[in-house]
Design a protein around this motif. Sequence first.
Motif, short mmCIF file in Angstrom:
data_model
loop_
_atom_site.label_atom_id
_atom_site.label_comp_id
_atom_site.label_asym_id
_atom_site.label_seq_id
_atom_site.Cartn_x
_atom_site.Cartn_y
_atom_site.Cartn_z
N PRO A 74 0.78 -1.24 0.00
CA PRO A 74 0.00 0.00 0.00
C PRO A 74 0.82 1.29 0.00
CG PRO A 74 0.08 -0.88 2.20
CD PRO A 74 0.79 -1.88 1.33
N ALA A 75 2.15 1.20 0.02
CA ALA A 75 2.96 2.42 0.06
C ALA A 75 2.71 3.30 -1.15
CB ALA A 75 4.44 2.06 0.15
N ALA A 76 2.43 2.69 -2.31
CA ALA A 76 2.20 3.46 -3.53
C ALA A 76 0.95 4.31 -3.45
CB ALA A 76 2.10 2.50 -4.72
N GLN A 77 0.08 4.03 -2.49
CA GLN A 77 -1.15 4.80 -2.36
C GLN A 77 -0.97 6.02 -1.47
OE1 GLN A 77 -3.77 4.05 -4.22
NE2 GLN A 77 -4.74 5.93 -3.50
N LEU A 78 0.18 6.17 -0.83
CA LEU A 78 0.36 7.26 0.14
C LEU A 78 0.47 8.62 -0.53
CD1 LEU A 78 2.78 5.46 2.62
CD2 LEU A 78 0.37 6.05 3.00
N ALA A 79 1.20 8.72 -1.65
CA ALA A 79 1.28 10.00 -2.35
C ALA A 79 -0.08 10.44 -2.86
CB ALA A 79 2.30 9.93 -3.48
N PRO A 80 -0.88 9.58 -3.50
CA PRO A 80 -2.23 9.99 -3.88
C PRO A 80 -3.08 10.40 -2.67
CG PRO A 80 -1.61 8.02 -5.08
CD PRO A 80 -0.54 8.25 -4.07
N THR A 81 -2.90 9.71 -1.54
CA THR A 81 -3.64 10.08 -0.33
C THR A 81 -3.26 11.48 0.13
OG1 THR A 81 -3.85 7.79 0.43
CG2 THR A 81 -4.02 9.50 2.10
N ALA A 82 -1.96 11.76 0.15
CA ALA A 82 -1.50 13.09 0.56
C ALA A 82 -2.04 14.16 -0.39
CB ALA A 82 0.03 13.12 0.58
N ARG A 83 -2.00 13.88 -1.67
CA ARG A 83 -2.48 14.86 -2.66
C ARG A 83 -3.97 15.11 -2.50
NH1 ARG A 83 -1.80 14.53 -9.25
NH2 ARG A 83 -1.20 16.71 -9.56
N ALA A 84 -4.72 14.04 -2.24
CA ALA A 84 -6.16 14.18 -2.06
C ALA A 84 -6.51 15.02 -0.85
CB ALA A 84 -6.81 12.80 -1.93
N THR A 97 1.13 19.23 -1.64
CA THR A 97 1.95 19.26 -2.84
C THR A 97 2.78 17.99 -2.85
OG1 THR A 97 2.08 21.68 -2.83
CG2 THR A 97 3.78 20.49 -4.07
N THR A 98 2.81 17.30 -3.98
CA THR A 98 3.55 16.03 -4.05
C THR A 98 4.75 16.17 -4.97
OG1 THR A 98 2.03 15.29 -5.79
CG2 THR A 98 1.54 14.59 -3.54
N VAL A 99 5.88 15.61 -4.50
CA VAL A 99 7.15 15.74 -5.23
C VAL A 99 7.83 14.38 -5.29
CG1 VAL A 99 9.42 16.85 -5.29
CG2 VAL A 99 7.43 18.11 -4.42
N LEU A 100 8.35 14.04 -6.45
CA LEU A 100 9.16 12.85 -6.63
C LEU A 100 10.59 13.27 -6.92
CD1 LEU A 100 9.58 9.76 -7.08
CD2 LEU A 100 9.01 10.17 -9.49
N LEU A 127 2.12 6.76 -13.27
CA LEU A 127 2.92 6.94 -12.06
C LEU A 127 3.34 8.40 -11.91
CD1 LEU A 127 5.20 3.76 -12.19
CD2 LEU A 127 3.10 4.11 -10.87
N ARG A 128 3.68 9.05 -13.00
CA ARG A 128 4.14 10.44 -12.95
C ARG A 128 3.00 11.40 -12.62
NH1 ARG A 128 9.22 10.87 -15.84
NH2 ARG A 128 8.81 13.07 -16.23
N ALA A 129 1.78 11.03 -13.01
CA ALA A 129 0.64 11.93 -12.84
C ALA A 129 0.31 12.20 -11.39
CB ALA A 129 -0.58 11.35 -13.55
N VAL A 130 0.81 11.38 -10.49
CA VAL A 130 0.52 11.55 -9.05
C VAL A 130 1.24 12.78 -8.49
CG1 VAL A 130 0.85 10.47 -6.78
CG2 VAL A 130 0.13 9.09 -8.73
N PHE A 131 2.30 13.23 -9.18
CA PHE A 131 3.18 14.24 -8.61
C PHE A 131 3.01 15.61 -9.26
CE2 PHE A 131 5.15 10.09 -8.04
CZ PHE A 131 5.32 10.09 -6.66
#
Length: 259
Positions: A196-206, A210-213, A224-228
């Motif tokens: 579930p780690a991959a869901q954390l950035a979308p959760t933060a954005r929701a 601001t999300t940064v890779l 994958l890039r669209a999340v950031f």
Amino acid sequence: MVRSGRFVPGPEHQEIVFLTGSGISARTGLGTFRGPEGLWTLAPETEQAMHAELLPESLPQLWSVWGRMAAIAAEHGPTPGHRAIARLGAPVITQNIDGLHQAAGSEVVAELHGSALFAVCLSSECRWRAPLDPGDGDRPEDHGVPATCPECGAPTRPDVVLFDETLPEAPLAQAVRLAQQAELFVVVGTSSTVFPAAQLAPTARAHGATTVLIDIAPPPETSLRAVFDHIIAEDAHEVLPDWERTLNQVGGTSFLDPF
């Protein structure tokens, strides 16, 4: 949408949270797991031993692999990226098992995949857990812990999450809370494909973050890039110390960054 130019946090980002993967520790010699040069590709027998269904027969290999990785981490110490995150005082969610964030001085660390610096009882009903002394060998005694649990007599094992095992509830719940509270959520050195780690950035954005890779080789997949909001295709060991110097208003290169 990913914006151009290198992003730098500002005063509006009071709550910074980091999610880190094996890429931030690779400079110590630990390497990464996935990809053509990853551990699973170069040593497929190691990947095979990481399945929980092979326990307890796989215990010697687990002790050898994770003990060696813990020893490498202990010998080479934190990277400039680990140290910069610690000096920023930011909470960390990590998929790593090497303890390098704590060694760098980070106080809030949610370890999603456990820790190779601890041993636990193989029995799911026993709560025995003890720190170990990483060494070289395929026996628990080679790493400073008994072969059998002193409380129930079952075999001991490294406290790492294997394939087919669920993540520990407390760190996962802590990670979700941190993602929801973040104003800036920064992903460093992870493939962003493991749930579930991959869901954390979308959760933060929701929740408004601001999300940064930060990754020297960001994933090419559009999904994958669209999340950031920002993707920084540079070395995190250069980017993060720059951030820390900017935010803490200090100059030069710290003597604490030996790599």
